[in-house]
Design a protein around this motif. Structure first.
Motif, PDB file in Angstrom:
ATOM      1  N   CYS A 155     -39.017 -10.629  62.417  1.00  0.00           N
ATOM      2  CA  CYS A 155     -37.748 -10.069  62.872  1.00  0.00           C
ATOM      3  C   CYS A 155     -37.133  -9.284  61.733  1.00  0.00           C
ATOM      4  O   CYS A 155     -37.517  -9.431  60.584  1.00  0.00           O
ATOM      5  CB  CYS A 155     -36.794 -11.173  63.320  1.00  0.00           C
ATOM      6  SG  CYS A 155     -36.201 -12.222  61.969  1.00  0.00           S
ATOM      7  N   ARG A 156     -36.179  -8.443  62.100  1.00  0.00           N
ATOM      8  CA  ARG A 156     -35.368  -7.779  61.080  1.00  0.00           C
ATOM      9  C   ARG A 156     -34.292  -8.749  60.624  1.00  0.00           C
ATOM     10  O   ARG A 156     -33.798  -9.546  61.409  1.00  0.00           O
ATOM     11  CB  ARG A 156     -34.738  -6.513  61.651  1.00  0.00           C
ATOM     12  CG  ARG A 156     -35.735  -5.386  61.818  1.00  0.00           C
ATOM     13  CD  ARG A 156     -35.099  -4.141  62.349  1.00  0.00           C
ATOM     14  NE  ARG A 156     -33.890  -3.772  61.598  1.00  0.00           N
ATOM     15  CZ  ARG A 156     -33.210  -2.649  61.812  1.00  0.00           C
ATOM     16  NH1 ARG A 156     -33.617  -1.803  62.732  1.00  0.00           N
ATOM     17  NH2 ARG A 156     -32.124  -2.388  61.116  1.00  0.00           N
ATOM     18  N   ARG A 157     -33.900  -8.646  59.378  1.00  0.00           N
ATOM     19  CA  ARG A 157     -32.880  -9.524  58.817  1.00  0.00           C
ATOM     20  C   ARG A 157     -31.572  -8.791  58.529  1.00  0.00           C
ATOM     21  O   ARG A 157     -30.714  -9.322  57.826  1.00  0.00           O
ATOM     22  CB  ARG A 157     -33.399 -10.175  57.529  1.00  0.00           C
ATOM     23  CG  ARG A 157     -34.484 -11.203  57.763  1.00  0.00           C
ATOM     24  CD  ARG A 157     -33.876 -12.485  58.229  1.00  0.00           C
ATOM     25  NE  ARG A 157     -34.877 -13.461  58.646  1.00  0.00           N
ATOM     26  CZ  ARG A 157     -34.567 -14.653  59.056  1.00  0.00           C
ATOM     27  NH1 ARG A 157     -33.304 -15.057  59.098  1.00  0.00           N
ATOM     28  NH2 ARG A 157     -35.494 -15.487  59.448  1.00  0.00           N
ATOM     29  N   ASP A 158     -31.429  -7.585  59.101  1.00  0.00           N
ATOM     30  CA  ASP A 158     -30.234  -6.790  58.800  1.00  0.00           C
ATOM     31  C   ASP A 158     -29.454  -6.387  60.048  1.00  0.00           C
ATOM     32  O   ASP A 158     -28.590  -5.514  59.976  1.00  0.00           O
ATOM     33  CB  ASP A 158     -30.634  -5.544  58.014  1.00  0.00           C
ATOM     34  CG  ASP A 158     -31.551  -4.607  58.805  1.00  0.00           C
ATOM     35  OD1 ASP A 158     -32.087  -5.018  59.860  1.00  0.00           O
ATOM     36  OD2 ASP A 158     -31.732  -3.458  58.365  1.00  0.00           O
ATOM     37  N   ILE A 159     -29.697  -7.019  61.166  1.00  0.00           N
ATOM     38  CA  ILE A 159     -29.016  -6.630  62.396  1.00  0.00           C
ATOM     39  C   ILE A 159     -27.509  -6.860  62.242  1.00  0.00           C
ATOM     40  O   ILE A 159     -27.075  -7.945  61.873  1.00  0.00           O
ATOM     41  CB  ILE A 159     -29.558  -7.397  63.616  1.00  0.00           C
ATOM     42  CG1 ILE A 159     -31.076  -7.173  63.768  1.00  0.00           C
ATOM     43  CG2 ILE A 159     -28.802  -7.015  64.885  1.00  0.00           C
ATOM     44  CD1 ILE A 159     -31.503  -5.736  63.931  1.00  0.00           C
TER      45      ILE A 159
ATOM     46  N   GLY B  77     -32.662  -5.277  67.523  1.00  0.00           N
ATOM     47  CA  GLY B  77     -31.506  -6.118  67.709  1.00  0.00           C
ATOM     48  C   GLY B  77     -30.320  -5.261  68.085  1.00  0.00           C
ATOM     49  O   GLY B  77     -30.416  -4.034  68.134  1.00  0.00           O
ATOM     50  N   ALA B  78     -29.212  -5.905  68.365  1.00  0.00           N
ATOM     51  CA  ALA B  78     -28.011  -5.168  68.780  1.00  0.00           C
ATOM     52  C   ALA B  78     -26.792  -6.052  68.579  1.00  0.00           C
ATOM     53  O   ALA B  78     -26.915  -7.266  68.406  1.00  0.00           O
ATOM     54  CB  ALA B  78     -28.130  -4.757  70.245  1.00  0.00           C
ATOM     55  N   TYR B  79     -25.626  -5.406  68.638  1.00  0.00           N
ATOM     56  CA  TYR B  79     -24.380  -6.158  68.572  1.00  0.00           C
ATOM     57  C   TYR B  79     -23.359  -5.520  69.493  1.00  0.00           C
ATOM     58  O   TYR B  79     -23.467  -4.348  69.864  1.00  0.00           O
ATOM     59  CB  TYR B  79     -23.849  -6.260  67.138  1.00  0.00           C
ATOM     60  CG  TYR B  79     -23.751  -4.953  66.395  1.00  0.00           C
ATOM     61  CD1 TYR B  79     -22.608  -4.166  66.474  1.00  0.00           C
ATOM     62  CD2 TYR B  79     -24.809  -4.518  65.607  1.00  0.00           C
ATOM     63  CE1 TYR B  79     -22.517  -2.974  65.795  1.00  0.00           C
ATOM     64  CE2 TYR B  79     -24.730  -3.322  64.923  1.00  0.00           C
ATOM     65  CZ  TYR B  79     -23.592  -2.555  65.015  1.00  0.00           C
ATOM     66  OH  TYR B  79     -23.503  -1.367  64.340  1.00  0.00           O
ATOM     67  N   SER B  80     -22.385  -6.332  69.871  1.00  0.00           N
ATOM     68  CA  SER B  80     -21.326  -5.875  70.764  1.00  0.00           C
ATOM     69  C   SER B  80     -20.056  -6.625  70.399  1.00  0.00           C
ATOM     70  O   SER B  80     -20.118  -7.828  70.132  1.00  0.00           O
ATOM     71  CB  SER B  80     -21.695  -6.180  72.217  1.00  0.00           C
ATOM     72  OG  SER B  80     -20.630  -5.902  73.095  1.00  0.00           O
ATOM     73  N   PRO B  81     -18.912  -5.943  70.369  1.00  0.00           N
ATOM     74  CA  PRO B  81     -18.736  -4.511  70.594  1.00  0.00           C
ATOM     75  C   PRO B  81     -19.169  -3.727  69.369  1.00  0.00           C
ATOM     76  O   PRO B  81     -19.262  -4.269  68.271  1.00  0.00           O
ATOM     77  CB  PRO B  81     -17.240  -4.372  70.839  1.00  0.00           C
ATOM     78  CG  PRO B  81     -16.619  -5.505  70.094  1.00  0.00           C
ATOM     79  CD  PRO B  81     -17.629  -6.626  70.145  1.00  0.00           C
TER      80      PRO B  81
END
Length: 196
Positions: free
Chosen positions: A183-187, A2-6
């Motif tokens: 899935c991961r639950r910590d993204i 997973g990822a996040y922005s910014p």
């Protein structure tokens, strides 16, 4: 997965350092070698605790799943930007961005990253505001969406904060079903810790 922005760790100082120490030298190196490159250049960069950018990889494609949250925030038409790059006009274009945060969570097949089954029917559930389901390892088989890869979907959402974007992404993801989905639950947890 997973990822996040910014990325909150990338403030203006870190951004400028990445441009100075990584991006501009890379472009200058291509130019010095007489290599005319027109296309995507994805720099996978890790920032150490002291703010030093470390290059993990370069790719001539979008990063996955890093791109999905970025695309959620891009307000400028991506096709317009691609056409501008193809015709040598990208320097005249200005990309505009949604100021909200975006979080993307990969929903993977059971067994991924090892061997995984394919062909499992997917129930996508209802769409919701400020979310997008990006397909990766799917195909349409006899009118039904089924799994066909390890990284099946990337569920991405916008929010005023990373926490809100994360909550929306997981709420949307929880309405999707296929056998063995994982899935991961910590993204986004590191970014959320910085918001507090």
């Amino acid at each position: 997965m997973g990822a996040y922005s910014p990325a909150p760790v990338v403030d203006q100082e870190i951004h400028d350092r990445i441009m100075t120490e990584v991006i501009r030298p890379t472009i200058a190196g291509l130019d010095a070698d007489g290599l005319y490159y027109r296309g995507f250049l994805y720099a996978g960069i890790m920032v150490t605790a002291d703010g030093t950018p470390k290059v993990l990889e370069f790719n001539c494609r979008f990063g996955d799943p890093e791109t999905q949250p970025i695309l959620m925030r891009l307000k400028t038409d991506l096709v317009d930007l691609i056409e501008a790059a193809c015709t040598g006009r990208l320097g005249q274009s200005i990309a505009t961005w949604d100021t909200r945060a975006a979080v993307g969570v990969v929903l993977a097949a059971p067994g991924y990253p090892g061997d995984y089954p394919t062909g499992a029917p997917i129930t996508l559930g209802e769409d919701s505001v400020d979310t997008q389901v990006f397909h990766a390892g799917t195909q349409c088989l006899d009118g039904q969406t089924v799994t066909s890869g390890g990284r099946v979907l990337c569920v991405t959402a916008l929010g005023a904060t990373v926490r809100e974007a994360q909550q929306r992404a997981y709420a949307r993801l929880d309405r999707i079903q296929f056998e063995g989905a994982q899935c991961r639950r910590d993204i986004g947890y590191r970014a959320i810790m910085r918001e507090q």
